[in-house]
Design an enzyme around this catalytic site. Structure first.
Site, PDB file in Angstrom:
ATOM      1  N   ASP A 200       0.828  -1.198   0.000  1.00 20.95           N
ATOM      2  CA  ASP A 200       0.000   0.000   0.000  1.00 20.95           C
ATOM      3  C   ASP A 200       0.869   1.257   0.000  1.00 20.95           C
ATOM      4  O   ASP A 200       1.918   1.300   0.654  1.00 20.95           O
ATOM      5  CB  ASP A 200      -0.873  -0.027   1.267  1.00 20.95           C
ATOM      6  CG  ASP A 200      -1.802   1.158   1.368  1.00 20.95           C
ATOM      7  OD1 ASP A 200      -2.812   1.173   0.638  1.00 20.95           O
ATOM      8  OD2 ASP A 200      -1.513   2.077   2.171  1.00 20.95           O
ATOM      9  N   LYS A 203       4.045   4.432  -3.472  1.00 22.54           N
ATOM     10  CA  LYS A 203       4.451   5.701  -4.082  1.00 22.54           C
ATOM     11  C   LYS A 203       5.067   6.664  -3.061  1.00 22.54           C
ATOM     12  O   LYS A 203       5.798   7.579  -3.427  1.00 22.54           O
ATOM     13  CB  LYS A 203       3.194   6.328  -4.701  1.00 22.54           C
ATOM     14  CG  LYS A 203       3.352   7.663  -5.351  1.00 22.54           C
ATOM     15  CD  LYS A 203       1.998   8.029  -5.960  1.00 22.54           C
ATOM     16  CE  LYS A 203       2.008   9.388  -6.600  1.00 22.54           C
ATOM     17  NZ  LYS A 203       0.708   9.637  -7.267  1.00 22.54           N
ATOM     18  N   HIS A 204       4.744   6.424  -1.797  1.00 19.21           N
ATOM     19  CA  HIS A 204       5.205   7.346  -0.761  1.00 19.21           C
ATOM     20  C   HIS A 204       6.439   6.813  -0.030  1.00 19.21           C
ATOM     21  O   HIS A 204       6.791   7.296   1.049  1.00 19.21           O
ATOM     22  CB  HIS A 204       4.044   7.637   0.201  1.00 19.21           C
ATOM     23  CG  HIS A 204       2.858   8.195  -0.536  1.00 19.21           C
ATOM     24  ND1 HIS A 204       2.785   9.512  -0.926  1.00 19.21           N
ATOM     25  CD2 HIS A 204       1.748   7.595  -1.049  1.00 19.21           C
ATOM     26  CE1 HIS A 204       1.666   9.704  -1.607  1.00 19.21           C
ATOM     27  NE2 HIS A 204       1.019   8.552  -1.702  1.00 19.21           N
ATOM     28  N   GLU A 225       1.362  -0.430  -4.957  1.00 19.81           N
ATOM     29  CA  GLU A 225       0.343   0.573  -5.271  1.00 19.81           C
ATOM     30  C   GLU A 225       1.020   1.914  -5.534  1.00 19.81           C
ATOM     31  O   GLU A 225       1.471   2.599  -4.603  1.00 19.81           O
ATOM     32  CB  GLU A 225      -0.660   0.723  -4.122  1.00 19.81           C
ATOM     33  CG  GLU A 225      -1.865   1.563  -4.536  1.00 19.81           C
ATOM     34  CD  GLU A 225      -2.275   2.639  -3.553  1.00 19.81           C
ATOM     35  OE1 GLU A 225      -3.317   3.268  -3.770  1.00 19.81           O
ATOM     36  OE2 GLU A 225      -1.540   2.883  -2.576  1.00 19.81           O
ATOM     37  N   HIS A 287     -11.009  -0.581  -4.280  1.00 19.33           N
ATOM     38  CA  HIS A 287     -11.774  -0.128  -3.110  1.00 19.33           C
ATOM     39  C   HIS A 287     -11.719   1.381  -2.941  1.00 19.33           C
ATOM     40  O   HIS A 287     -12.654   1.977  -2.422  1.00 19.33           O
ATOM     41  CB  HIS A 287     -11.264  -0.831  -1.852  1.00 19.33           C
ATOM     42  CG  HIS A 287      -9.889  -0.390  -1.439  1.00 19.33           C
ATOM     43  ND1 HIS A 287      -8.750  -0.808  -2.081  1.00 19.33           N
ATOM     44  CD2 HIS A 287      -9.472   0.468  -0.483  1.00 19.33           C
ATOM     45  CE1 HIS A 287      -7.695  -0.234  -1.514  1.00 19.33           C
ATOM     46  NE2 HIS A 287      -8.104   0.547  -0.538  1.00 19.33           N
TER      47      HIS A 287
HETATM   48  C1  AAO Z   1      -8.386   8.802   6.650  1.00 18.98           C
HETATM   49  C2  AAO Z   1      -9.409   9.925   6.480  1.00 18.98           C
HETATM   50  C3  AAO Z   1      -8.692  11.250   6.333  1.00 18.98           C
HETATM   51  C4  AAO Z   1      -7.740  11.459   7.500  1.00 18.98           C
HETATM   52  C5  AAO Z   1      -6.751  10.308   7.562  1.00 18.98           C
HETATM   53  C6  AAO Z   1      -5.794  10.412   8.756  1.00 18.98           C
HETATM   54  O1  AAO Z   1     -10.225   9.677   5.339  1.00 18.98           O
HETATM   55  O2  AAO Z   1      -9.679  12.273   6.311  1.00 18.98           O
HETATM   56  O3  AAO Z   1      -7.007  12.658   7.292  1.00 18.98           O
HETATM   57  O4  AAO Z   1      -7.481   9.095   7.688  1.00 18.98           O
HETATM   58  O5  AAO Z   1      -6.469  10.148   9.961  1.00 18.98           O
HETATM   59  C7  AAO Z   1      -7.432   5.107   3.075  1.00 18.98           C
HETATM   60  C8  AAO Z   1      -8.491   6.156   2.748  1.00 18.98           C
HETATM   61  C9  AAO Z   1      -8.159   7.489   3.367  1.00 18.98           C
HETATM   62  C10 AAO Z   1      -7.893   7.325   4.844  1.00 18.98           C
HETATM   63  C11 AAO Z   1      -6.690   6.401   4.960  1.00 18.98           C
HETATM   64  C12 AAO Z   1      -6.223   6.184   6.388  1.00 18.98           C
HETATM   65  O6  AAO Z   1      -8.586   6.293   1.342  1.00 18.98           O
HETATM   66  O7  AAO Z   1      -9.281   8.368   3.185  1.00 18.98           O
HETATM   67  O8  AAO Z   1      -7.664   8.596   5.432  1.00 18.98           O
HETATM   68  O9  AAO Z   1      -7.080   5.106   4.433  1.00 18.98           O
HETATM   69  O10 AAO Z   1      -7.222   5.671   7.180  1.00 18.98           O
HETATM   70  C13 AAO Z   1      -3.092   8.768  -2.487  1.00 18.98           C
HETATM   71  C14 AAO Z   1      -2.007   7.729  -2.276  1.00 18.98           C
HETATM   72  C15 AAO Z   1      -2.534   6.313  -2.352  1.00 18.98           C
HETATM   73  C16 AAO Z   1      -3.774   6.117  -1.508  1.00 18.98           C
HETATM   74  C17 AAO Z   1      -4.811   7.138  -1.952  1.00 18.98           C
HETATM   75  C18 AAO Z   1      -6.099   7.039  -1.140  1.00 18.98           C
HETATM   76  O11 AAO Z   1      -0.977   7.938  -3.200  1.00 18.98           O
HETATM   77  O12 AAO Z   1      -1.506   5.458  -1.889  1.00 18.98           O
HETATM   78  O13 AAO Z   1      -4.276   8.459  -1.758  1.00 18.98           O
HETATM   79  N1  AAO Z   1      -4.253   4.740  -1.548  1.00 18.98           N
HETATM   80  C19 AAO Z   1      -3.900   3.755  -0.493  1.00 18.98           C
HETATM   81  C20 AAO Z   1      -5.055   2.858  -0.117  1.00 18.98           C
HETATM   82  C21 AAO Z   1      -6.117   3.646   0.612  1.00 18.98           C
HETATM   83  C22 AAO Z   1      -5.543   4.171   1.917  1.00 18.98           C
HETATM   84  C23 AAO Z   1      -4.119   4.516   1.853  1.00 18.98           C
HETATM   85  C24 AAO Z   1      -3.358   4.355   0.728  1.00 18.98           C
HETATM   86  C25 AAO Z   1      -3.453   4.921   3.106  1.00 18.98           C
HETATM   87  O14 AAO Z   1      -5.523   2.199  -1.235  1.00 18.98           O
HETATM   88  O15 AAO Z   1      -7.281   2.903   0.863  1.00 18.98           O
HETATM   89  O16 AAO Z   1      -6.277   5.353   2.296  1.00 18.98           O
HETATM   90  O17 AAO Z   1      -2.938   3.737   3.696  1.00 18.98           O
HETATM   91  C26 AAO Z   1      -3.726  11.774  -6.764  1.00 18.98           C
HETATM   92  C27 AAO Z   1      -2.353  11.224  -6.471  1.00 18.98           C
HETATM   93  C28 AAO Z   1      -2.450   9.927  -5.721  1.00 18.98           C
HETATM   94  C29 AAO Z   1      -3.293  10.091  -4.485  1.00 18.98           C
HETATM   95  C30 AAO Z   1      -4.689  10.631  -4.889  1.00 18.98           C
HETATM   96  C31 AAO Z   1      -5.590  10.858  -3.700  1.00 18.98           C
HETATM   97  O18 AAO Z   1      -4.327  10.924  -7.735  1.00 18.98           O
HETATM   98  O19 AAO Z   1      -1.658  11.003  -7.672  1.00 18.98           O
HETATM   99  O20 AAO Z   1      -1.162   9.505  -5.345  1.00 18.98           O
HETATM  100  O21 AAO Z   1      -3.453   8.806  -3.864  1.00 18.98           O
HETATM  101  O22 AAO Z   1      -4.535  11.835  -5.595  1.00 18.98           O
HETATM  102  O23 AAO Z   1      -5.010  11.777  -2.824  1.00 18.98           O
HETATM  103  C32 AAO Z   1      -7.011  11.838 -10.816  1.00 18.98           C
HETATM  104  C33 AAO Z   1      -6.908  12.884  -9.709  1.00 18.98           C
HETATM  105  C34 AAO Z   1      -5.679  12.692  -8.840  1.00 18.98           C
HETATM  106  C35 AAO Z   1      -5.571  11.279  -8.388  1.00 18.98           C
HETATM  107  C36 AAO Z   1      -5.706  10.315  -9.538  1.00 18.98           C
HETATM  108  C37 AAO Z   1      -5.779   8.906  -9.040  1.00 18.98           C
HETATM  109  O24 AAO Z   1      -6.014  12.018 -11.756  1.00 18.98           O
HETATM  110  O25 AAO Z   1      -6.866  14.162 -10.267  1.00 18.98           O
HETATM  111  O26 AAO Z   1      -5.840  13.519  -7.685  1.00 18.98           O
HETATM  112  O27 AAO Z   1      -6.889  10.564 -10.293  1.00 18.98           O
HETATM  113  O28 AAO Z   1      -6.098   8.019 -10.034  1.00 18.98           O
END
Ligand code: AAO
Length: 664
Positions: A200, A203-204, A225, A287
């Site tokens: 997971d 990228k980071h 991922e 998901h």
């Molecule tokens: C939760 C709460 C937050 C709180 C945080 C801390 O929702 O409000 O601040 O806790 O307490 C999951 C949930 C999150 C959750 C997190 C932790 O989705 O909402 O936060 O658990 O409980 C980035 C990452 C990528 C990540 C994705 C969600 O690069 O790794 O965000 N996915 C994985 C898991 C996911 C999980 C985590 C990681 C954390 O699959 O389930 O999060 O372990 C762009 C960037 C991406 C970025 C996205 C979203 O992409 O390129 O790197 O992903 O934005 O920020 C278009 C868009 C573009 C987007 C792209 C993606 O082009 O313009 O913005 O599509 O295809």
């Protein structure tokens, strides 16, 4: 794509598994059972995943995580040494691994190492009972993390790697203490028999540091991922030397063309800017994306028919290692899984992997994996396509509402093939005959598909074929014949029939008995027209000759007075009504127009959310919908969505339980 062989480790642990089935050289197709419990996954491996040929299942993160009802609490780890999570205990995890291996299904665990727990609104006691605070966990403390900052600039690689995703504590993967901690976790899961990992938020993590962690863990099979987005500083290609990567561009491209013209999908691959096939894990949605987390713009289960067809395309087209998403229904994108155990009969679980078309296409992918090319492509210049996979398989996808009728070159050897997309069983529909010159004729309804492959061929019987049956024989017995046996006759596939003479009276009743010795008998406990084994006696106070009909597949039965039918066609159901948005959910009675064929003409206006169901008695007590958009009805199935406009003949076959919409 070769997968690392896991037999050695598993066998050395004395696990009950067949190396031959687990050491398959290629990953063919796997499923993500999102938020399923370990015990339920074990059963699913045995009952469905193994038999349908899924080669692996991706499970939710098994580590201890922060408390709270939301699904995403699983992505906030607290400990890698305590393996009690919302999905179950470590013992249940081990038992699931063993049972899935025995069923020939591998386990891929989701591993969250980059970001650690920060969410404390539901307290600081984690899923396994440990207490924690941000940057202070049972096994890790502040010095194991990067300095406190939040990712704010995807144009700056250092910001993406060294700051916290959504502000969560960011593991310092440059430190050997942190690397060892993660590597030990991977080694522990590997020793338990886990076959691979989804890393997971890879990228980071700096590629060089992630590579070191994987080396320390003895390089288990993994995929990373890494979401590719143009203009960003960190890109998937920086990681492919370590392991295959999630190709997010795939779902976007497939969705764009299913909403445009699927004829373009002929060339999908590197020429579209996608990763090389052997480096790409592909999916229609995942998901995050079905919830708009991590970007949207793709198809989800909410698109029903189109989503079904897109999954068929993914499983047929030779690109990448496909992953089928399987989760639960939601409106709130934070909502955690439905309470209780996972149950695909409970409509709250979507269970995409059980949709008949998707499940049967896994068999297609398995059979065609050795013919990694697209042959005999055909399209109508718009949204109807067909293509072959060498001499192994051929698929036809109709992403238009009108029917498709074409005679096409399949490239397959002559013979009778099962259309594996005609129903729940691989061989439930009419045979498709490939002639000596490779040509075959396909009749495919609107928004549907057909597929044939050499692993699901017919018996060759086209005339005077034996009728299908589940029961070897069937008897009816009741007060009318002093509870003796009256043999029923197989009159059509799965359809038993006989005429009995009733004399009336409120205590008049009967039952069905397979062998005539009560060892396997059926009644109807809830008077819903569907038999249950050892169910209650079936009461009927009528007198005169009655035709009794039983379908031994669906267990539906009917008792209809002879001479009382208006059309005298055979049917399983006594009556049937159409109900939907088109008639304000009132009942429009359907007419029997041929044996087992009910019909009504409906005027559709194409309003958004236009949908319908079928109802036997007009009181919803026995209603039918379609859970998986495969044109086969299920009792209490989901509403059937359609975007057609105009006057349509709606037909239901109450024997095969198929339905169709034909423009007038
Ligand atoms: C939760 C709460 C937050 C709180 C945080 C801390 O929702 O409000 O601040 O806790 O307490 C999951 C949930 C999150 C959750 C997190 C932790 O989705 O909402 O936060 O658990 O409980 C980035 C990452 C990528 C990540 C994705 C969600 O690069 O790794 O965000 N996915 C994985 C898991 C996911 C999980 C985590 C990681 C954390 O699959 O389930 O999060 O372990 C762009 C960037 C991406 C970025 C996205 C979203 O992409 O390129 O790197 O992903 O934005 O920020 C278009 C868009 C573009 C987007 C792209 C993606 O082009 O313009 O913005 O599509 O295809």
């Amino acid at each position: 794509m070769k997968l690392t062989k896991r037999c050695l480790t598993a066998a050395s642990l004395g696990l009950a598994l067949g190396c031959a089935s687990l050491s398959a050289s290629a990953g063919t197709a796997f499923v993500h059972l999102f938020e399923w419990k370990w015990n339920d996954i074990a059963t699913e491996c045995e009952v469905n995943l193994g038999p349908k040929g899924f080669d692996a299942v991706q499970i939710s993160p098994p580590h201890e995580h922060t408390a709270g009802p939301y699904w995403w609490t699983r992505y906030q780890p607290v400990s890698f040494t305590n393996l009690t999570s919302r999905s179950g205990t470590e013992a249940e995890l081990q038992s699931m691994i063993n049972r899935c291996h025995a069923a020939g299904v591998k386990i891929y665990a989701d591993v969250v190492m980059n970001n650690w727990a920060s969410y404390q609104d539901h307290g600081n006691i984690a899923s396994g009972g440990d207490s924690w605070s941000p940057r202070n966990y049972p096994d890790l403390s502040s010095q194991d993390f990067h300095n406190d900052c939040t990712i704010s600039n995807y144009g700056d690689a250092n910001n993406v790697w060294d700051c916290g995703l959504y502000g969560m504590p960011d593991l310092h993967t440059g430190r050997s203490n942190s690397q060892d901690y993660v590597a030990n976790y991977l080694k522990k899961l590997t020793a338990m028999g886990v076959d691979g990992f989804r890393i997971d938020a890879a990228k980071h993590i700096r590629p060089s540091e992630l590579d070191t962690v994987m080396a320390k863990a003895n390089r288990p099979w993994s995929f990373l991922e890494v979401i590719g987005a143009s203009g960003e500083a960190v890109q998937p290609t920086q990681y492919t030397y370590i392991a295959p990567v999630t190709e997010f561009g795939y779902g976007t491209a497939v969705a764009g063309n299913f909403n445009g013209q699927i004829k373009n999908l002929k060339t999908l691959g590197t020429s579209w800017g996608l990763l090389p096939s052997d480096k790409a894990i592909v999916f229609i949605d995942n998901h995050d994306r079905e919830r708009g987390h991590g970007g949207g713009g793709n198809l989800t289960y909410k698109e029903g028919v189109k989503y079904n067809l897109a999954n068929i395309y993914m499983l047929a087209f030779p690109y990448g290692y496909p992953k089928v998403m399987s989760g639960y229904k939601f409106t709130d994108t934070d909502a955690g899984p439905p309470a209780g155990n996972t149950n695909c009969d409970n409509a709250q679980w979507v269970c995409q992997h059980r949709w008949a078309n998707i499940a049967n296409m896994v068999g297609f992918r398995n059979f065609t994996v050795g013919a990694w090319s697209v042959n005999n492509w055909w399209d109508n210049g718009n949204n109807q396509i067909a293509f072959g996979r060498g001499d192994k398989g051929f698929v036809v996808i109709n992403n238009e509402s009108g029917a498709l009728q074409q005679t096409l070159q399949t490239g397959l050897p002559a013979g009778d093939y099962c259309n594996i997309l005609a129903g729940a069983a691989e061989c439930s529909g009419p045979m498709i005959t490939v002639a000596a010159n490779g040509m075959a004729t396909f009749n495919v309804a609107g928004n549907a598909a057909a597929a044939i492959h050499g692993g699901a061929k017919g018996t060759g019987c086209t005339t005077n074929c034996p009728l299908a049956k589940v029961f070897p024989q069937l008897n009816v017995r009741g007060t009318f014949n002093g509870w003796s046996n009256k043999a029923m006759t197989l009159v059509a596939n799965n359809t038993w029939e006989t005429t009995i003479t009733l004399t009336g009276g409120s205590s008049q009743r009967l039952k069905l008995d397979v062998y005539g010795d009560w060892s396997q008998n059926y009644g109807d406990t809830n008077s819903d027209g569907i038999l249950e084994r050892t169910g209650a006696d079936i009461y009927n106070a009528g007198s005169g000759d009655y035709k009794l009909t039983v379908n031994d597949q669906t267990l539906a039965y009917s008792l209809v007075k002879v001479g009382q039918c208006t059309t005298c066609y055979t049917s399983v159901l006594p009556t049937l009504s159409f109900r939907g948005t088109a008639n304000g959910w009132s009942t429009s009675a359907m007419s029997l127009v041929a044996n087992n064929t009910w019909e009504v003409t409906v005027s559709f206006d194409g309003q958004s959310n236009q949908r319908f169901k079928f109802d036997v008695k007009g009181d919803w007590s026995q209603n039918y919908g379609d859970n998986n958009a495969d044109f086969v009805l299920e009792q209490t199935g989901a509403d059937i969505f359609t975007n057609v406009i105009g006057s349509y003949k709606v037909r239901v076959n109450d024997q095969s339980m198929t339905y169709s919409l034909t423009a007038q």
